[in-house]
Design a protein around this motif. Structure first.
Motif, mmCIF file in Angstrom:
data_model
loop_
_atom_site.group_PDB
_atom_site.id
_atom_site.type_symbol
_atom_site.label_atom_id
_atom_site.label_comp_id
_atom_site.label_asym_id
_atom_site.label_seq_id
_atom_site.Cartn_x
_atom_site.Cartn_y
_atom_site.Cartn_z
ATOM 1 N N TRP A 460 0.783 -1.167 0.010
ATOM 2 C CA TRP A 460 -0.100 0.202 -0.107
ATOM 3 C C TRP A 460 0.837 1.073 0.109
ATOM 4 O O TRP A 460 0.565 2.340 -0.794
ATOM 5 C CB TRP A 460 -0.938 0.077 1.142
ATOM 6 C CG TRP A 460 -2.048 0.801 0.904
ATOM 7 C CD1 TRP A 460 -2.485 1.694 0.295
ATOM 8 C CD2 TRP A 460 -3.340 0.727 1.798
ATOM 9 N NE1 TRP A 460 -3.732 2.364 0.238
ATOM 10 C CE2 TRP A 460 -4.279 1.636 1.307
ATOM 11 C CE3 TRP A 460 -3.595 0.118 3.061
ATOM 12 C CZ2 TRP A 460 -5.521 1.893 1.794
ATOM 13 C CZ3 TRP A 460 -4.881 0.240 3.636
ATOM 14 C CH2 TRP A 460 -5.692 1.324 3.064
ATOM 15 N N PHE A 461 1.951 1.144 0.942
ATOM 16 C CA PHE A 461 2.861 2.369 1.023
ATOM 17 C C PHE A 461 3.464 2.508 -0.608
ATOM 18 O O PHE A 461 3.569 3.692 -1.011
ATOM 19 C CB PHE A 461 3.993 2.100 1.852
ATOM 20 C CG PHE A 461 5.051 3.169 1.817
ATOM 21 C CD1 PHE A 461 5.175 4.221 2.225
ATOM 22 C CD2 PHE A 461 6.400 2.914 1.167
ATOM 23 C CE1 PHE A 461 6.164 5.223 2.368
ATOM 24 C CE2 PHE A 461 7.328 3.787 1.175
ATOM 25 C CZ PHE A 461 7.299 4.763 1.736
ATOM 26 N N VAL A 462 3.900 1.476 -1.179
ATOM 27 C CA VAL A 462 4.601 1.818 -2.574
ATOM 28 C C VAL A 462 3.561 2.307 -3.392
ATOM 29 O O VAL A 462 3.920 3.170 -4.329
ATOM 30 C CB VAL A 462 5.023 0.376 -2.942
ATOM 31 C CG1 VAL A 462 5.778 0.455 -4.556
ATOM 32 C CG2 VAL A 462 6.253 0.292 -2.091
ATOM 33 N N ARG A 463 2.499 2.082 -3.482
ATOM 34 C CA ARG A 463 1.439 2.650 -4.412
ATOM 35 C C ARG A 463 1.200 4.287 -4.623
ATOM 36 O O ARG A 463 1.077 4.709 -5.543
ATOM 37 C CB ARG A 463 -0.084 1.949 -4.022
ATOM 38 C CG ARG A 463 -0.140 0.451 -4.388
ATOM 39 C CD ARG A 463 -1.690 0.000 -4.282
ATOM 40 N NE ARG A 463 -2.506 0.840 -4.936
ATOM 41 C CZ ARG A 463 -3.876 0.744 -4.885
ATOM 42 N NH1 ARG A 463 -4.385 0.094 -3.957
ATOM 43 N NH2 ARG A 463 -4.534 1.400 -5.700
ATOM 44 N N GLY A 464 1.495 4.639 -3.360
ATOM 45 C CA GLY A 464 1.506 6.276 -3.050
ATOM 46 C C GLY A 464 0.423 6.863 -3.085
ATOM 47 O O GLY A 464 0.519 8.114 -3.268
ATOM 48 N N THR A 465 -0.587 6.318 -2.732
ATOM 49 C CA THR A 465 -2.085 6.927 -2.453
ATOM 50 C C THR A 465 -2.175 7.991 -1.405
ATOM 51 O O THR A 465 -3.006 9.009 -1.514
ATOM 52 C CB THR A 465 -3.197 5.922 -2.758
ATOM 53 O OG1 THR A 465 -2.805 5.181 -1.409
ATOM 54 C CG2 THR A 465 -3.235 5.160 -3.764
ATOM 55 N N TRP A 466 -0.920 7.709 -0.587
ATOM 56 C CA TRP A 466 -0.983 8.704 0.649
ATOM 57 C C TRP A 466 -0.468 10.122 0.405
ATOM 58 O O TRP A 466 -0.437 10.913 1.007
ATOM 59 C CB TRP A 466 -0.366 8.125 1.676
ATOM 60 C CG TRP A 466 1.043 7.597 1.108
ATOM 61 C CD1 TRP A 466 1.394 6.710 0.907
ATOM 62 C CD2 TRP A 466 2.368 8.370 1.394
ATOM 63 N NE1 TRP A 466 3.011 6.327 0.500
ATOM 64 C CE2 TRP A 466 3.393 7.749 0.956
ATOM 65 C CE3 TRP A 466 2.692 9.734 2.206
ATOM 66 C CZ2 TRP A 466 4.787 8.167 1.147
ATOM 67 C CZ3 TRP A 466 3.803 10.007 2.157
ATOM 68 C CH2 TRP A 466 4.819 9.274 1.406
ATOM 69 N N MET A 467 0.048 10.192 -0.935
ATOM 70 C CA MET A 467 0.978 11.553 -1.467
ATOM 71 C C MET A 467 0.096 12.366 -1.653
ATOM 72 O O MET A 467 -0.001 12.978 -2.945
ATOM 73 C CB MET A 467 2.136 10.965 -2.226
ATOM 74 C CG MET A 467 3.119 10.075 -1.632
ATOM 75 S SD MET A 467 4.418 9.049 -2.937
ATOM 76 C CE MET A 467 5.115 10.540 -3.545
ATOM 77 N N LYS A 468 -0.604 13.034 -1.042
ATOM 78 C CA LYS A 468 -1.676 14.202 -0.962
ATOM 79 C C LYS A 468 -1.880 14.791 0.333
ATOM 80 O O LYS A 468 -2.317 14.272 1.133
ATOM 81 C CB LYS A 468 -2.827 13.877 -1.900
ATOM 82 C CG LYS A 468 -3.708 14.903 -2.307
ATOM 83 C CD LYS A 468 -5.066 14.158 -2.841
ATOM 84 C CE LYS A 468 -5.982 15.275 -3.298
ATOM 85 N NZ LYS A 468 -7.359 14.950 -3.849
#
Length: 474
Positions: A460-468
């Motif tokens: 989940w971290f690698v997907r980068g959906t938290w980068m907002k």
């Protein structure tokens, strides 16, 4: 807020060398964690002089206390994310408003939790199937702790707010003082030294809330004095429904996740107690030891949280990701070394706290089936959930926390500990033959849950959906 000290720290967090800045932020937090663990060990040492039941009482109480405290800590996490991102964006007035709203909300909520917890304690201990020998000590300890919950909550809020602006030294100094008070009072109140009455387990609880009270009052003074990065006023503490709404919307998923996480440990306590006091005592001492040796990793993770929050606020997402990746590598290595040291010196260390042959023998099972998974938990899972919370994406951290406890740890530990066999796609697996209905199955299930949860978190971290960043909405 917005003084030269805060602005200088902001520049280092956003532009300085990652390793140097991370160490500068983390070192006070590492000391803070080590000191806190020192207190926990001191508490365990003195209560171990009284007996196995007294030693187990705080460990029995804290999952229940933590379940209710986590509701408020979720809102503190939201405040941390908002304040950190506002500072990263250079919007200091908004940061002060968020800080004041958070502090007043936490104080109100903590009072409600303290009263509710005091009355619900007997029912919760019965639910956990706490043994008759441990129950009276756990009841007395827990009720006293709940009376001091407002002081504990406001102390946490103080630390969260200062950490958000990059000041990790002041909370460390205050914690050093409170832990010193706690360590000194512990044996005095437990054994009745200096002419005081012998209070036993009640003395340990009273020492804790006395120390928290002192720390909380000093924290209030510092916040109102303007001597620290956050400056509160009576005006900023007035109920602000707009900011309360923001904190609730952002913090509720974190509160639910952390509360579900802690309640999972309530259920887990019930599962472990099914195999008796010996299994639970071994588990409690082992987790205390792990906390000592992983305090460095947790401190680095907390320092990372400040850097991630401010870099996300400044929309420097790739830098935030790089900070998190380096933290994972360091923490995995530290946790691995910790487990190795416990494995080598296990018997000698256990005898210091409780010279009980049955408990020492049980500790080998805890090590073999559970502790080997700790590097994956501390090095990957904890870092990723901290990244999600610091970035303000609390629904993601909530989902991971619930998955680890309720989707994996609780069902797996119960299945391997109590279910004779399971059938998957027509294939019957005789679990009883592997673990003989002993505590081995419970600890194996706990370890397996850490491995699986770490893998899911990393993907989940690698997907980068938290980068907002989240402050755009406000």
């Amino acid at each position: 807020m917005g003084g030269k000290k805060v602005q200088k720290m902001r520049e280092e967090i956003l532009q300085g060398p990652i390793e140097k800045t991370l160490f500068a932020l983390s070192f006070p937090l590492i000391i803070n964690n080590l000191v806190q663990v020192l207190y926990n060990l001191t508490d365990t040492f003195w209560l171990g002089r009284l007996g196995r039941a007294e030693l187990s009482a705080p460990g029995t109480a804290w999952p229940m206390i933590g379940t209710l405290m986590a509701l408020g800590m979720g809102f503190a996490t939201a405040g941390f994310a908002l304040v950190g991102q506002y500072v990263g964006a250079g919007r200091y007035d908004k940061a002060n408003n968020a800080a004041g709203s958070l502090y007043s909300l936490v104080l109100i909520f903590a009072t409600i939790v303290g009263v509710f917890g005091y009355f619900v304690t007997p029912y919760a201990l019965h639910f956990m199937k706490v043994s008759e020998s441990v129950y009276p000590y756990a009841l007395a300890y827990t009720r006293i702790i709940f009376l001091g919950i407002p002081f504990a909550f406001t102390s946490f809020a103080f630390s969260f707010l200062l950490r958000a602006v990059g000041d990790t030294k002041t909370p460390m100094k205050l914690n050093l003082l409170t832990v010193a008070i706690n360590v000194i009072l512990d044996p005095i109140l437990i054994f009745g030294w200096l002419g005081l009455p012998e209070m036993g387990i009640k003395g340990a609880a009273l020492a804790t809330i006395t120390a928290n009270s002192v720390g909380s009052l000093i924290g209030v003074y510092l916040l109102f004095s303007g001597r620290v990065g956050v400056h509160l006023t009576l005006e900023s503490l007035k109920p602000n429904l707009e900011f309360y709404g923001k904190i609730f919307r952002i913090g509720l998923p974190s509160s639910v996740g952390q509360s579900a996480n802690n309640f999972g440990f309530v259920v887990l306590t019930r599962i472990i107690f099914g195999f008796g006091d010996v299994a639970y005592a071994a588990y409690i001492i082992t987790t205390r030891l792990v906390n000592v040796l992983t305090s460095i990793a947790r401190g680095i993770g907390m320092g990372m949280g400040t850097m991630v929050a401010q870099n996300v606020g400044a929309e420097q997402y790739e830098r935030a990701k790089k900070i998190a990746e380096r933290t994972m590598m360091v923490n995995f290595a530290i946790a691995s070394l910790s487990v190795l040291l416990i494995g080598i010196f296990r018997e000698d260390i256990f005898r210091i706290f409780l010279n009980d042959p049955a408990v020492i023998a049980e500790s080998e099972i805890v090590l073999k089936y559970f502790l080997i998974s700790v590097p994956f938990f501390n090095g990957i899972f904890v870092v990723v959930t901290n990244v999600f919370r610091s970035a303000g994406h609390t629904k993601k951290s909530m989902t991971l926390s619930i998955l680890r406890l309720w989707g994996l740890r609780v069902p797996l530990s119960y299945a391997f500990g109590y279910i004779p066999a399971i059938t998957i796609l027509g294939l019957t697996i005789p679990l009883a033959e592997f673990f003989d209905f002993t505590s081995k199955g419970v600890f194996f299930g706990m370890g397996l849950s850490n491995f699986i949860a770490a893998g899911v978190a990393l993907i989940w971290f690698v997907r980068g959906t938290w980068m907002k960043r989240i402050i755009e909405r406000w």
